[in-house]
Scaffold this active site. Structure first.
Site, mmCIF file in Angstrom:
data_model
loop_
_atom_site.group_PDB
_atom_site.id
_atom_site.type_symbol
_atom_site.label_atom_id
_atom_site.label_comp_id
_atom_site.label_asym_id
_atom_site.label_seq_id
_atom_site.Cartn_x
_atom_site.Cartn_y
_atom_site.Cartn_z
ATOM 1 N N ASP A 117 5.942 68.770 -41.946
ATOM 2 C CA ASP A 117 6.396 67.392 -41.781
ATOM 3 C C ASP A 117 7.913 67.419 -41.625
ATOM 4 O O ASP A 117 8.630 67.820 -42.550
ATOM 5 C CB ASP A 117 5.968 66.585 -43.017
ATOM 6 C CG ASP A 117 6.137 65.103 -42.801
ATOM 7 O OD1 ASP A 117 6.902 64.708 -41.893
ATOM 8 O OD2 ASP A 117 5.507 64.331 -43.552
ATOM 9 N N ASP B 36 6.140 64.417 -35.263
ATOM 10 C CA ASP B 36 6.845 65.137 -36.326
ATOM 11 C C ASP B 36 5.944 65.769 -37.378
ATOM 12 O O ASP B 36 6.421 66.193 -38.427
ATOM 13 C CB ASP B 36 7.842 64.200 -37.008
ATOM 14 C CG ASP B 36 7.142 63.164 -37.858
ATOM 15 O OD1 ASP B 36 6.063 62.713 -37.449
ATOM 16 O OD2 ASP B 36 7.681 62.814 -38.917
ATOM 17 N N GLU B 37 4.645 65.819 -37.113
ATOM 18 C CA GLU B 37 3.743 66.402 -38.114
ATOM 19 C C GLU B 37 2.700 67.285 -37.450
ATOM 20 O O GLU B 37 2.253 66.987 -36.340
ATOM 21 C CB GLU B 37 3.002 65.298 -38.874
ATOM 22 C CG GLU B 37 3.834 64.613 -39.927
ATOM 23 C CD GLU B 37 2.993 63.666 -40.757
ATOM 24 O OE1 GLU B 37 1.796 63.953 -40.963
ATOM 25 O OE2 GLU B 37 3.544 62.640 -41.189
ATOM 26 N N CYS C 126 -35.219 50.346 -51.341
ATOM 27 C CA CYS C 126 -36.050 49.571 -50.418
ATOM 28 C C CYS C 126 -36.975 50.511 -49.654
ATOM 29 O O CYS C 126 -36.516 51.480 -49.062
ATOM 30 C CB CYS C 126 -35.188 48.781 -49.447
ATOM 31 S SG CYS C 126 -36.123 48.055 -48.091
ATOM 32 N N CYS D 103 -36.000 50.437 -45.588
ATOM 33 C CA CYS D 103 -34.796 51.019 -44.989
ATOM 34 C C CYS D 103 -34.089 52.003 -45.902
ATOM 35 O O CYS D 103 -33.139 52.664 -45.494
ATOM 36 C CB CYS D 103 -33.817 49.924 -44.572
ATOM 37 S SG CYS D 103 -33.076 49.059 -45.965
ATOM 38 N N HIS E 268 -32.069 40.501 -49.032
ATOM 39 C CA HIS E 268 -32.461 41.710 -48.332
ATOM 40 C C HIS E 268 -33.911 41.613 -47.841
ATOM 41 O O HIS E 268 -34.221 41.984 -46.718
ATOM 42 C CB HIS E 268 -32.280 42.924 -49.231
ATOM 43 C CG HIS E 268 -32.504 44.227 -48.524
ATOM 44 N ND1 HIS E 268 -31.583 44.761 -47.666
ATOM 45 C CD2 HIS E 268 -33.571 45.068 -48.518
ATOM 46 C CE1 HIS E 268 -32.058 45.893 -47.169
ATOM 47 N NE2 HIS E 268 -33.270 46.100 -47.671
ATOM 48 N N HIS F 299 -35.564 41.709 -43.893
ATOM 49 C CA HIS F 299 -36.683 42.457 -43.322
ATOM 50 C C HIS F 299 -37.762 41.524 -42.774
ATOM 51 O O HIS F 299 -38.375 41.810 -41.744
ATOM 52 C CB HIS F 299 -37.285 43.393 -44.370
ATOM 53 C CG HIS F 299 -36.496 44.638 -44.547
ATOM 54 N ND1 HIS F 299 -36.237 45.507 -43.505
ATOM 55 C CD2 HIS F 299 -35.879 45.165 -45.636
ATOM 56 C CE1 HIS F 299 -35.507 46.513 -43.954
ATOM 57 N NE2 HIS F 299 -35.272 46.336 -45.243
#
Length: 672
Positions: free
Chosen positions: A111, A202-203, A592, A595, A610, A614
DNA sequence: GCGGATCAC
DNA sequence: TATGGTGATCCGC
């Protein structure tokens, strides 16, 4: 929210209101030791107070506070059984992550010290020893160490810096100069690692494993030698960090800045000791907001505490986010030398004095389209997603995007579509316009590029001497989507009664033949500096740009625990596909069955939402089988009612707003 | 796929 | 008087 000490909650904000202004300027950075932070904070606050910018910052802070509240509420809901469950989840994730720890590579992060300022001092030695900043009255890019003593630092507006340090000398940016010196340093880096990763002017990251082996050098000696070479050959000083991975190497280069180095040995115990007291803000990827949230909600200050609070992190964040946090706690980072990574977007944006004059905005837009097109053609890019960015007078940022069926790169095409996007936002008072093109031609979504294919040899910068260019595949004709874009230009101009004209709205005559678009990939070339704006230090090196981490705060949009990516999985249990059509269950009380998302039993509302999700999904599928292309949700009264009764008011409002917006856009693009 | 947000430099 | 520009990623929808 419990008793975590925090500088901003001292309880006397009424007396010292600047304490509540969470500016980033006072965060500890090299060269800032001994700065009277209290005074800096007060001056920054007083000069900002009441401004449009400040008001926007306040708005943003209020939003963060709201998020913190929501997190805390979720935390409080977790029951003892929840916590013991997530403790197991976290411990398992920690074990898995630990198994990926690689201590075989030695990474060095270089750096340059106050790079722009140092370069300017080289070309004008009379600046030596005087407080100086590179930038303008509106924005500072870099300040030298003399100026930092006054609290002046990068990203601070110049007029505030001048108040902090009345003798501050301002030097305008000169990117040609910085690029020249950057190239010199890179030639040195290349001797140590021909595959080094430049992350900015610069790195850079260097894998010095081989050099250490070949020359029988300690990493410490390599770092010393490299830094000495840089100084001898450029007159610039730099700092270096050596560690088993890039995440830690970056942290280490900051420790003895400026003109110093720090070596963290490839030893697990050494790493764990190092992270045990390391503040999370030192980690690349953890910024102001994430730090704030982790501190306030979980009382996390150090990397080690990420592990201790792992159960909470796994309960409240997605798996990818939780994994990142946990790996930070373990001090695990990337050690590979990444393969080719291509640019994914190209953009241009400009700030100007606020205006609501449509004609003027259109003129700005046209200029941007021209600039962007030029940049794209320089790199042989064509893209099909165009994004318009607007910053309003109140500093609120809006983006509007459209994905086309054909790839574009000409200023005519860009402007044509950008005008439509802008038009839909009028009237509006704007201080910045930006244009971005993404989804490039040749980027097959999901497909891996085959590096064995033909190398492209016509580099943009053919004079480069560095080796190891990566091969890019040819882009064949089938990559083009046939030009079937339906340009349904309706005359909104009349509808909205704007008094400026859109030369591109009337017909297709200006459409450009797609086949004329250059197909050369942006690969194999050397660095392509992004246009030399005041503060840009973004830099591209054959697509292998390296960020401190790939994590980009995924908690930004946190609203609920409702993650939809099947995260928070304890086991890799395969979901029984026959389950998909059936009723949803919560496996083991948490997961679940449809999913795989996990949610503790105590999150009653979230679970209800939720299951509605579904249900809606299922209904939508069924309906779409019978009625194609109709609005499914509205046909299911029962479900609609259930959803609306379960949703909070604010959510409903949000939905309405969004709907309204989409309707407008749909109307704009679809209606004949 | 879109929009907002966060982050780095 | 006055608070940047470029690029990436994630999440929720």
């Amino acid at each position: 929210m419990e008793g975590t000490s925090n500088s901003s909650s001292d309880g006397d904000d009424g007396v010292r209101p600047w304490h509540s202004y969470h500016t980033v300027y006072t965060s500890s950075k090299p060269g800032m030791q001994g700065v009277d932070k209290e005074k800096v904070q007060r001056i920054v606050y007083e000069m900002s107070k009441g401004s449009k910018y400040f008001q926007n910052e306040e708005r943003k802070e209020a939003f963060i506070t709201h998020k913190i509240h929501k997190f805390s509420t979720q935390c409080a809901k977790l029951t003892q059984p929840d916590l013991s469950h997530y403790r197991k989840v976290a411990d398992r994730r920690i074990l898995d992550l630990e198994a990926t720890r690689d201590l075989s590579r030695i990474w060095l992060h270089v750096d340059m010290d106050a790079f722009y300022a140092a370069v300017e001092t080289l070309s004008n030695p009379t600046l030596k020893g005087k407080p100086m900043a590179v930038g303008s009255m509106s924005m500072i890019c870099t300040a030298n160490y003399e100026a930092r003593k006054f609290g002046v630092r990068a990203a601070m507006p110049g007029f505030i810096a001048q108040r902090l340090c009345p003798d501050l000398i301002f030097i305008p940016t000169d990117f040609k100069k910085y690029t020249h010196y950057s190239d010199m340093t890179r030639k040195i880096f290349q001797r140590y690692d021909p595959n080094f990763l430049a992350s900015s002017l610069d790195e850079a990251y260097l894998d010095i494993t081989e050099v250490c082996k070949e020359r029988d050098f300690k990493s410490e000696e390599v770092a010393e030698e490299l830094r000495a070479s840089v100084y001898e050959e450029t007159g610039l000083t730099c700092s270096a960090g050596v560690a088993p991975n890039r995440l830690l190497a970056k942290v280490c280069s900051d420790i003895n800045k400026p003109n110093g180095q720090y070596v963290l040995p490839n030893d697990r115990m050494a790493v764990m000791t190092f992270t045990s007291s390391l503040p999370i803000r030192k980690i690349g990827g953890i910024g102001k907001v994430t730090e704030h949230i982790l501190k306030e909600v979980f009382g996390i200050n150090t990397c080690k505490q990420m592990l201790e609070k792992g159960s909470y992190l796994c309960a409240l964040f997605s798996q990818s986010t939780a994994d990142f946090f946990l790996s930070v706690g373990l001090g695990i980072g990337k050690t590979d030398s990444p393969q080719v990574r291509c640019r994914k977007s190209i953009s241009n944006e400009r700030t100007f004095s606020t205006t609501e004059d449509g004609a003027l905005l259109y003129k700005r837009l046209a200029e941007l389209a021209e600039m962007l097109s030029t940049d794209m053609q320089k790199e042989g890019l064509c893209g099909r997603t165009l994004t318009l960015k607007l910053k309003t007078a109140s500093f609120e940022v809006r983006t509007r995007a459209v994905t086309l069926q054909k790839y574009i790169s000409s200023s005519v095409d860009i402007l044509k579509h950008a005008s439509k996007l802008l038009k839909a936002e009028l009237p509006i008072s704007v201080r910045l316009i930006g244009l971005k093109v993404s989804q490039f031609n040749g980027e097959k979504s999901g497909a891996t590029l085959d590096p064995t294919q033909k190398t492209i040899t016509n580099f943009i910068n053919s004079g480069d001497t560095r080796g190891n260019y990566n091969s890019f595949p040819d882009v064949t004709d089938h990559d083009f989507i046939s030009d079937t874009e339906t340009d349904l230009s309706i005359d909104i101009q009349r509808t909205l009664q704007h008094d400026w004209t859109y030369p591109f709205d009337d017909n297709h005559s200006l459409d450009v033949d797609q086949q004329s678009c250059t197909v050369r990939k942006n690969g194999g070339e050397e660095e392509v500096p992004i246009s030399g704006n005041d503060a840009s230090i973004g830099y591209y090196r054959r697509g292998t740009e390296e960020l401190g981490s790939t994590f980009s705060s995924s908690i930004g949009q946190f609203e609920d625990i409702n993650v939809s990516d099947g995260s928070n999985l304890l086991e890799d249990e395969r979901l029984n596909s026959s389950c998909q059509e059936k009723t949803m269950l919560w496996l083991n009380d948490y997961k679940c069955s449809l999913c795989g998302i996990e949610m503790p039993p105590s999150f009653v509302e979230e679970r209800l939402e939720h299951s509605d999700f579904h249900l809606a999904e299922k209904l939508q599928k069924e309906e779409s089988r019978t009625h194609q292309g109709t609005y499914v949700l509205s046909q299911s009264r029962d479900l609609k009612d259930r959803i609306t009764t379960n949703q909070s008011k604010s959510k409903k409002q949000k939905l309405m707003q969004k709907e309204g917006r989409y309707m407008a856009l749909d109307y704009f693009f679809v209606k004949k």
